[in-house]
Design a protein around this motif. Structure first.
Motif, PDB file in Angstrom:
ATOM      1  N   ARG A 355       0.824  -1.202   0.000  1.00 38.28           N
ATOM      2  CA  ARG A 355       0.000   0.000   0.000  1.00 38.28           C
ATOM      3  C   ARG A 355       0.865   1.261   0.000  1.00 38.28           C
ATOM      4  O   ARG A 355       1.981   1.254   0.518  1.00 38.28           O
ATOM      5  CB  ARG A 355      -0.930   0.007   1.215  1.00 38.28           C
ATOM      6  CG  ARG A 355      -1.964  -1.112   1.206  1.00 38.28           C
ATOM      7  CD  ARG A 355      -2.829  -1.056   2.454  1.00 38.28           C
ATOM      8  NE  ARG A 355      -2.046  -1.287   3.664  1.00 38.28           N
ATOM      9  CZ  ARG A 355      -2.508  -1.071   4.895  1.00 38.28           C
ATOM     10  NH1 ARG A 355      -3.735  -0.599   5.075  1.00 38.28           N
ATOM     11  NH2 ARG A 355      -1.740  -1.315   5.944  1.00 38.28           N
ATOM     12  N   VAL A 356       0.314   2.326  -0.572  1.00 39.88           N
ATOM     13  CA  VAL A 356       1.079   3.556  -0.761  1.00 39.88           C
ATOM     14  C   VAL A 356       0.259   4.760  -0.297  1.00 39.88           C
ATOM     15  O   VAL A 356      -0.923   4.886  -0.624  1.00 39.88           O
ATOM     16  CB  VAL A 356       1.477   3.729  -2.241  1.00 39.88           C
ATOM     17  CG1 VAL A 356       1.922   5.153  -2.532  1.00 39.88           C
ATOM     18  CG2 VAL A 356       2.573   2.743  -2.614  1.00 39.88           C
ATOM     19  N   VAL A 357       0.897   5.617   0.479  1.00 38.14           N
ATOM     20  CA  VAL A 357       0.383   6.955   0.775  1.00 38.14           C
ATOM     21  C   VAL A 357       1.328   7.948   0.116  1.00 38.14           C
ATOM     22  O   VAL A 357       2.550   7.848   0.286  1.00 38.14           O
ATOM     23  CB  VAL A 357       0.305   7.214   2.290  1.00 38.14           C
ATOM     24  CG1 VAL A 357      -0.039   8.675   2.569  1.00 38.14           C
ATOM     25  CG2 VAL A 357      -0.728   6.297   2.946  1.00 38.14           C
ATOM     26  N   ALA A 358       0.783   8.874  -0.656  1.00 38.45           N
ATOM     27  CA  ALA A 358       1.607   9.823  -1.411  1.00 38.45           C
ATOM     28  C   ALA A 358       1.357  11.237  -0.899  1.00 38.45           C
ATOM     29  O   ALA A 358       0.211  11.623  -0.634  1.00 38.45           O
ATOM     30  CB  ALA A 358       1.283   9.732  -2.903  1.00 38.45           C
ATOM     31  N   ILE A 359       2.427  12.013  -0.773  1.00 40.96           N
ATOM     32  CA  ILE A 359       2.343  13.355  -0.200  1.00 40.96           C
ATOM     33  C   ILE A 359       3.067  14.354  -1.092  1.00 40.96           C
ATOM     34  O   ILE A 359       4.199  14.127  -1.503  1.00 40.96           O
ATOM     35  CB  ILE A 359       2.942  13.381   1.223  1.00 40.96           C
ATOM     36  CG1 ILE A 359       2.103  12.500   2.156  1.00 40.96           C
ATOM     37  CG2 ILE A 359       3.014  14.811   1.763  1.00 40.96           C
ATOM     38  CD1 ILE A 359       2.696  12.336   3.532  1.00 40.96           C
ATOM     39  N   GLU A 360       2.371  15.439  -1.382  1.00 40.63           N
ATOM     40  CA  GLU A 360       2.978  16.578  -2.057  1.00 40.63           C
ATOM     41  C   GLU A 360       3.056  17.738  -1.077  1.00 40.63           C
ATOM     42  O   GLU A 360       2.134  17.939  -0.257  1.00 40.63           O
ATOM     43  CB  GLU A 360       2.125  16.990  -3.267  1.00 40.63           C
ATOM     44  CG  GLU A 360       2.234  16.026  -4.445  1.00 40.63           C
ATOM     45  CD  GLU A 360       3.399  16.361  -5.328  1.00 40.63           C
ATOM     46  OE1 GLU A 360       4.540  16.220  -4.840  1.00 40.63           O
ATOM     47  OE2 GLU A 360       3.187  16.762  -6.491  1.00 40.63           O
ATOM     48  N   VAL A 361       4.118  18.516  -1.145  1.00 38.84           N
ATOM     49  CA  VAL A 361       4.298  19.670  -0.265  1.00 38.84           C
ATOM     50  C   VAL A 361       4.280  20.922  -1.131  1.00 38.84           C
ATOM     51  O   VAL A 361       5.111  21.077  -2.032  1.00 38.84           O
ATOM     52  CB  VAL A 361       5.625  19.573   0.509  1.00 38.84           C
ATOM     53  CG1 VAL A 361       5.761  20.757   1.460  1.00 38.84           C
ATOM     54  CG2 VAL A 361       5.713  18.257   1.265  1.00 38.84           C
ATOM     55  N   LYS A 362       3.340  21.805  -0.836  1.00 37.81           N
ATOM     56  CA  LYS A 362       3.177  23.011  -1.641  1.00 37.81           C
ATOM     57  C   LYS A 362       3.179  24.255  -0.747  1.00 37.81           C
ATOM     58  O   LYS A 362       2.328  24.390   0.128  1.00 37.81           O
ATOM     59  CB  LYS A 362       1.854  22.963  -2.426  1.00 37.81           C
ATOM     60  CG  LYS A 362       1.739  21.789  -3.389  1.00 37.81           C
ATOM     61  CD  LYS A 362       2.756  21.872  -4.513  1.00 37.81           C
ATOM     62  CE  LYS A 362       2.608  20.717  -5.490  1.00 37.81           C
ATOM     63  NZ  LYS A 362       3.668  20.739  -6.530  1.00 37.81           N
ATOM     64  N   PRO A 363       4.111  25.183  -0.939  1.00 34.11           N
ATOM     65  CA  PRO A 363       4.133  26.413  -0.143  1.00 34.11           C
ATOM     66  C   PRO A 363       3.121  27.426  -0.661  1.00 34.11           C
ATOM     67  O   PRO A 363       3.464  28.517  -1.103  1.00 34.11           O
ATOM     68  CB  PRO A 363       5.571  26.900  -0.308  1.00 34.11           C
ATOM     69  CG  PRO A 363       5.978  26.404  -1.663  1.00 34.11           C
ATOM     70  CD  PRO A 363       5.262  25.085  -1.851  1.00 34.11           C
ATOM     71  N   THR A 364       1.861  27.037  -0.625  1.00 36.68           N
ATOM     72  CA  THR A 364       0.776  27.904  -1.064  1.00 36.68           C
ATOM     73  C   THR A 364      -0.348  27.840  -0.055  1.00 36.68           C
ATOM     74  O   THR A 364      -0.583  26.788   0.553  1.00 36.68           O
ATOM     75  CB  THR A 364       0.252  27.493  -2.460  1.00 36.68           C
ATOM     76  OG1 THR A 364      -0.863  28.319  -2.806  1.00 36.68           O
ATOM     77  CG2 THR A 364      -0.197  26.045  -2.470  1.00 36.68           C
ATOM     78  N   GLY A 365      -1.055  28.947   0.117  1.00 32.79           N
ATOM     79  CA  GLY A 365      -2.175  28.969   1.038  1.00 32.79           C
ATOM     80  C   GLY A 365      -3.484  28.622   0.385  1.00 32.79           C
ATOM     81  O   GLY A 365      -4.512  28.503   1.066  1.00 32.79           O
ATOM     82  N   ALA A 366      -3.468  28.435  -0.941  1.00 33.62           N
ATOM     83  CA  ALA A 366      -4.709  28.150  -1.664  1.00 33.62           C
ATOM     84  C   ALA A 366      -4.479  27.030  -2.674  1.00 33.62           C
ATOM     85  O   ALA A 366      -4.381  27.271  -3.879  1.00 33.62           O
ATOM     86  CB  ALA A 366      -5.207  29.415  -2.364  1.00 33.62           C
ATOM     87  N   PRO A 367      -4.370  25.777  -2.198  1.00 34.03           N
ATOM     88  CA  PRO A 367      -4.131  24.660  -3.118  1.00 34.03           C
ATOM     89  C   PRO A 367      -5.302  24.452  -4.070  1.00 34.03           C
ATOM     90  O   PRO A 367      -6.461  24.624  -3.690  1.00 34.03           O
ATOM     91  CB  PRO A 367      -3.949  23.466  -2.178  1.00 34.03           C
ATOM     92  CG  PRO A 367      -4.650  23.852  -0.927  1.00 34.03           C
ATOM     93  CD  PRO A 367      -4.484  25.334  -0.803  1.00 34.03           C
ATOM     94  N   LYS A 368      -4.958  24.094  -5.305  1.00 31.65           N
ATOM     95  CA  LYS A 368      -5.960  23.888  -6.354  1.00 31.65           C
ATOM     96  C   LYS A 368      -5.880  22.445  -6.846  1.00 31.65           C
ATOM     97  O   LYS A 368      -4.899  21.742  -6.589  1.00 31.65           O
ATOM     98  CB  LYS A 368      -5.694  24.854  -7.503  1.00 31.65           C
ATOM     99  CG  LYS A 368      -5.769  26.327  -7.118  1.00 31.65           C
ATOM    100  CD  LYS A 368      -5.412  27.218  -8.291  1.00 31.65           C
ATOM    101  CE  LYS A 368      -3.924  27.120  -8.633  1.00 31.65           C
ATOM    102  NZ  LYS A 368      -3.507  28.103  -9.642  1.00 31.65           N
ATOM    103  N   PRO A 369      -6.911  21.982  -7.570  1.00 29.40           N
ATOM    104  CA  PRO A 369      -6.861  20.620  -8.114  1.00 29.40           C
ATOM    105  C   PRO A 369      -5.609  20.353  -8.934  1.00 29.40           C
ATOM    106  O   PRO A 369      -5.106  19.228  -8.955  1.00 29.40           O
ATOM    107  CB  PRO A 369      -8.132  20.545  -8.972  1.00 29.40           C
ATOM    108  CG  PRO A 369      -9.080  21.489  -8.305  1.00 29.40           C
ATOM    109  CD  PRO A 369      -8.221  22.617  -7.800  1.00 29.40           C
ATOM    110  N   SER A 370      -5.067  21.371  -9.585  1.00 28.44           N
ATOM    111  CA  SER A 370      -3.867  21.168 -10.393  1.00 28.44           C
ATOM    112  C   SER A 370      -2.662  20.775  -9.538  1.00 28.44           C
ATOM    113  O   SER A 370      -1.732  20.130 -10.027  1.00 28.44           O
ATOM    114  CB  SER A 370      -3.538  22.437 -11.183  1.00 28.44           C
ATOM    115  OG  SER A 370      -3.300  23.535 -10.302  1.00 28.44           O
TER     116      SER A 370
END
Length: 415
Positions: A355-370
Motif C-alpha cells: 500500500r502507498v500513501v503519497a504526499i505533495e508539499v506546496k508552499p501555497t495557502g490556496a491549493p488547487k486541483p492542479s
C-alpha cells in the motif's frame, strides 16, 4: 505564529512510548541519532546508571575491561556514545548471551557505524531505534499519532489550533528541531549555535570517525549538499560545486550520512510503473541547517520562491521521518519521479510492501486541483494500492480535492 518558550522540563518525545515497550520485553535497546537531539536526556529517564563513554574518566575502566566494568551496576545501564569505546558492545553482547532478561541495557550513539569495529557485536542482541530532532508536536507538547496511521484509519485531517500563516511556518523552519535551539535560544544565538554545530561536525566529529579528512573540503561538500536539500541532482553536480573528486565525494557523503547530518530519500520503484529515475533526493536532517548555510531570514525566504519551497519541504520531511521511525506501520519513505520529469511526488510512504500513501508539499495557502495532478496520475496507475494522497499546504483549511486525494495544512502534522 507558534511560539515555544523554554522551561526546564522534559518534553515528551515520540520515541518514549516505544522505548518503554522495548525495555519491557527486550534486553538491550540501541538509540541512534544525530548529536544534540536529546538521546541522552531521553535515555536517562529509563536508566538506573549512566556511563558517558565520551568522558575519559568514566570511559577508562571500560577501555581496559568492559565486562568487569559492567558487572554489578544497577540495571538498566545507559552506555552513552558507544562509538567512543567500541569494545563495550562486545561486553553487552556477552552479558545478554548470559542472561536475556528484559531492560538490561540502553546504548546510545551518534553514528550509524564505526570503522574500528571489525565485527558488529549487536546483531540479535541490540534492537535498533532511530531518534531525530524535535518535531513541532514534541516542541509544543501535543501528543499526536503519526500522519500515516491517521490516513490509513480514515481520520479527517484538520489544521492545528493557532495554525501558522506562511511567515509562521518559515519561522518554524528556521528554528528547526535541535532542543538547545528550538526550546532555549533566540536570535542571533540560534544562528551562532547552528553554525558552531556544523563546524564541530565537520572539523571534530568527522575526524573522530575517520581521521585524515580535510575539514575545509568536507565543509565545502556539506555546503554544496545543503544547497541542494529537497533537490533531485546527480552526484556530479554536488562534487563539482564542492571542488572535489567523485571518490572523495563518496567518502564525504558516507561520513555525513554516518554522522546523521544528511539523509537521502531513495527513489521508489514499482513493477506497475516503468522508466522511473533512480537518483535519490537529498535532505539535511534538520531545516535550520539549510537556513544557516544560506544565511536566510524569514524575509529573504519569503522573497525567494525556490528557497522557500526547498526549506518547507525539508521541514515537512523531517517531521515525517521522525514519525515513520516510531510508527507500527513501518512506513518506508521514498520519492518518485519519472524519467521524462513529467510526474513527480515529493514523498511516497510504502506500507507493508504494497500500500502507498503519497504526499505533495506546496508552499501555497490556496491549493488547487492542479496541485494534485501527480497524485491523480499515481492513483490511476496503482489502483487499490493507492491508499490516499495528500497535498500539504500553508493555508488554514482541509478539504477534499477528489477521490482519495485531499488537501490539508502542514500543521495537521501536530494537530
Amino acid at each position: 505564529m507558534v511560539e515555544c518558550l523554554f522551561v526546564d522540563i522534559y518534553h515528551e518525545r515520540l520515541v518514549d512510548p516505544l522505548i518503554s515497550r522495548m525495555l519491557a520485553e527486550l534486553p538491550a535497546v540501541l538509540i541512534v541519532g544525530p548529536r544534540a537531539v536529546g538521546k541522552t536526556t531521553t535515555a536517562q529517564r529509563y536508566a538506573s546508571a549512566t556511563v558517558r563513554l565520551d568522558h575519559d574518566v568514566e570511559a577508562a575502566a571500560f577501555r581496559v575491561d568492559p565486562d568487569s566494568a559492567l558487572a554489578g551496576m544497577p540495571e538498566p545501564i545507559l552506555l552513552d556514545e558507544w562509538q567512543a569505546v567500541p569494545g563495550v558492545l562486545g561486553a553487552v553482547k556477552r552479558a545478554v548471551d548470559t542472561a536475556r532478561s528484559p531492560g538490561r541495557f540502553i546504548v546510545t550513539g551518534s553514528v550509524r557505524s564505526n570503522p574500528d569495529v571489525a565485527t558488529w557485536a549487536g546483531t540479535g542482541r541490540l534492537t535498533w531505534m532511530d531518534m531525530y530532532p524535535l518535531t513541532v508536536s514534541e516542541q509544543l507538547g501535543i501528543p499526536t499519532r503519526p500522519l500515516f496511521e491517521r490516513i490509513v484509519c480514515g481520520e479527517e485531517l484538520q489544521a492545528a489550533q493557532d495554525s501558522p500563516d506562511l511567515r509562521g511556518y518559515i519561522d518554524l523552519v528556521l528554528r528547526g528541531g535541535f532542543p538547545e535551539v528550538a526550546l532555549g535560544l533566540s536570535e542571533p544565538l540560534r544562528s551562532r549555535w547552528l553554525r558552531s554545530y556544523i563546524r564541530q561536525v565537520v572539523e571534530r566529529d568527522a575526524q573522530d570517525l575517520e581521521t585524515g579528512r580535510d575539514p575545509v573540503r568536507l565543509g565545502r561538500y556539506f555546503e554544496a549538499y545543503a544547497l541542494n536539500s529537497a533537490g533531485l541532482v546527480n552526484d556530479k553536480t554536488i562534487y563539482t560545486a564542492a571542488g572535489v573528486s567523485r571518490e572523495t565525494a563518496r567518502t564525504y557523503h558516507r561520513l555525513l550520512s554516518d554522522l546523521r547530518i544528511i539523509e537521502d530519500l531513495p527513489a521508489w520503484s514499482s513493477n506497475r510503473l516503468v522508466r522511473l529515475v533512480k537518483t535519490p533526493k537529498r535532505y539535511l536532517i534538520d531545516p535550520a541547517l539549510l537556513g544557516v548555510v544560506t544565511g536566510a531570514t524569514t524575509a529573504t525566504v519569503i522573497s525567494d520562491g525556490d528557497l522557500m519551497g526547498r526549506m518547507i519541504e525539508t521541514f515537512v520531511v523531517a517531521q515525517l521521518r521522525a514519525e515513520a521511525a516510531v510508527s507500527d506501520l513501518y512506513p518506508r519513505l521514498y520519492h518518485l519521479r519519472d524519467a521524462q520529469g513529467r510526474h513527480e511526488v515529493d514523498v511516497i510512504a510504502e506500507l507493508d510492501g504494497r500500500r502507498v500513501v503519497a504526499i505533495e508539499v506546496k508552499p501555497t495557502g490556496a491549493p488547487k486541483p492542479s496541485h494534485a495532478r501527480h497524485l491523480r496520475w499515481l492513483r490511476e496507475r496503482l489502483g487499490d494500492r493507492f491508499v490516499a494522497g495528500v497535498v500539504l499546504h500553508t493555508g488554514p483549511r482541509s478539504f477534499k480535492l477528489e477521490e482519495r486525494i485531499s488537501a490539508a495544512p502542514i500543521s495537521t502534522l501536530w494537530a
